[in-house]
Design an enzyme around this catalytic site. Structure first.
Site, PDB file in Angstrom:
ATOM      1  N   SER A   1       0.841  -1.198   0.000  1.00  0.00           N
ATOM      2  CA  SER A   1       0.000   0.000   0.000  1.00  0.00           C
ATOM      3  C   SER A   1       0.882   1.256   0.000  1.00  0.00           C
ATOM      4  O   SER A   1       1.637   1.482  -0.947  1.00  0.00           O
ATOM      5  CB  SER A   1      -0.949  -0.032   1.199  1.00  0.00           C
ATOM      6  OG  SER A   1      -1.977   0.910   1.038  1.00  0.00           O
TER       7      SER A   1
ATOM      8  N   LYS B   1     -19.975  17.892   3.603  1.00  0.00           N
ATOM      9  CA  LYS B   1     -18.989  18.191   4.634  1.00  0.00           C
ATOM     10  C   LYS B   1     -18.714  16.937   5.464  1.00  0.00           C
ATOM     11  O   LYS B   1     -17.608  16.675   5.898  1.00  0.00           O
ATOM     12  CB  LYS B   1     -19.487  19.325   5.536  1.00  0.00           C
ATOM     13  CG  LYS B   1     -18.573  19.663   6.700  1.00  0.00           C
ATOM     14  CD  LYS B   1     -17.210  20.135   6.216  1.00  0.00           C
ATOM     15  CE  LYS B   1     -16.296  20.496   7.384  1.00  0.00           C
ATOM     16  NZ  LYS B   1     -14.954  20.874   6.925  1.00  0.00           N
TER      17      LYS B   1
END
Length: 341
Positions: free
Chosen positions: A170, A222
């Site tokens: 990763s 948001k």
């Protein structure tokens, strides 16, 4: 009754000691928070001398006195030749060795940036850098910055090699793929070019206990998913879209640095061991960092660079107090066990 009295006395002593230590630790932590953090130290170690020392120790154990005398004569002869003409030694390039053992939040990037800055202050285009990467990945922004730090080396046209002895997955592979040359131990874990995000949701628990949770935002997204509010299908869809976008950026980044990769084949979130990773062009060569350094020692002068942040006096005392508290607690537990027996 006597047992209860003894046990009560023991418990009172234990509580008194623990409270006293907690107060001291609290005082020290308060001092540490007020004290300014001092800068760290850069440590340079000659790995070439380290290898020479190992060689000399082995020779003194394995060789006879006559063989050692003969070897010493040969070494003296070589030293005289070097003094007459130090051209060979002057031709030796430098190889700077850095170690990155990354955590989930990639906090080690601060150390890495200092080490790379030190290298770039002294290295020339003829020198090389080896970075030993060990990480299973972590936060995107942290490992993105770590990869950008390695890019600084390449931007200066200095050859960069990354070695993976255990794992570069990763975010760890995001760093490794920047290198000009990637080496891997045969059973090192490589790949995991994917993105994962997860969080628990306690909304049902709150509702069951008649607890209301309010969250107010300005902007449709948001917040997409929340731990305490009720998640919506729209929020989940947006969250998934954001993850897919990060994955696309990750794939583009890897493809940019390793154009020979079949990116769709390796960007599935899977990982492979060294040999399989080489077959997939995720790495260039199967070799441990130890073998790489021993070979490089014949043509390069090897230097390990490590940045260590200085600890304040309060921080040092705080750590000592913590260890003292831990030891005291274990003694109390042991004493309590004996009392019960």
């Amino acid at each position: 009754m006597e047992f209860l009295f003894v046990y009560g006395l023991f418990l009172a002593k234990a509580i008194t000691i623990v409270v006293a230590i907690v107060v001291v630790v609290g005082f020290i932590v308060g001092m540490a928070s007020k004290q300014k953090q001092t800068s760290g130290n850069l440590e340079f170690e000659s790995l070439s001398e380290h290898f020479d020392d190992i060689k000399n120790q082995a020779q003194h154990v394995l060789l006879s006195k006559d063989e050692l005398k003969k070897l010493e004569k040969e070494e003296k002869k070589k030293e005289k030749e070097k003094k007459k003409s130090s051209k060979d030694e002057a031709k030796k390039k430098n190889l700077f060795v850095l170690n990155f053992n990354g955590s989930m939040n990639a906090q080690e990037v601060e150390q890495l940036r200092e080490e790379i800055t030190a290298v770039l202050c002294v290295a020339t285009k003829d020198d090389e850098v080896l970075v030993n990467v060990e990480s299973g990945g972590g936060v995107v922004h942290g490992y993105g910055l770590a990869a950008s730090q390695l890019q600084r080396i390449k931007d200066k046209q200095i050859k960069l090699t990354v070695s993976v002895d255990k794992v570069a997955a990763s975010g760890g592979y995001m760093m490794a793929c920047v290198a000009d040359h990637v080496i891997s131990a045969p059973f090192a874990i490589i790949g995991s070019i994917g993105v994962i995000a997860q969080l628990p949701n306690f909304n049902k628990v709150l509702k069951k206990n008649d607890i209301e949770f309010e969250q107010h935002t300005a902007g449709d997204f948001k917040r997409t998913l929340t731990m305490f509010g009720e998640n919506t299908a729209e929020g989940r869809a947006k969250f998934k879209e954001e993850i897919e976008d990060v994955h696309l950026m990750f794939k583009d980044f890897v493809k940019q640095h390793r154009s020979e990769l079949d990116i769709d084949k390796v960007a599935t979130g899977e990982y492979w061991y060294g040999q399989r990773a080489k077959d997939l062009n995720l790495v260039d060569e199967l070799k441990t960092s130890d073998d790489f350094l021993m070979e490089a020692n014949n043509t390069h002068k090897l230097y390990a660079i490590k940045y260590a942040a200085k600890k304040t006096l309060a921080q040092k005392l705080g750590f000592s107090a913590y260890k003292a508290l831990e030891q005291t607690f274990m003694r109390l537990v042991d004493a309590g066990n004996k009392l019960y027996r």
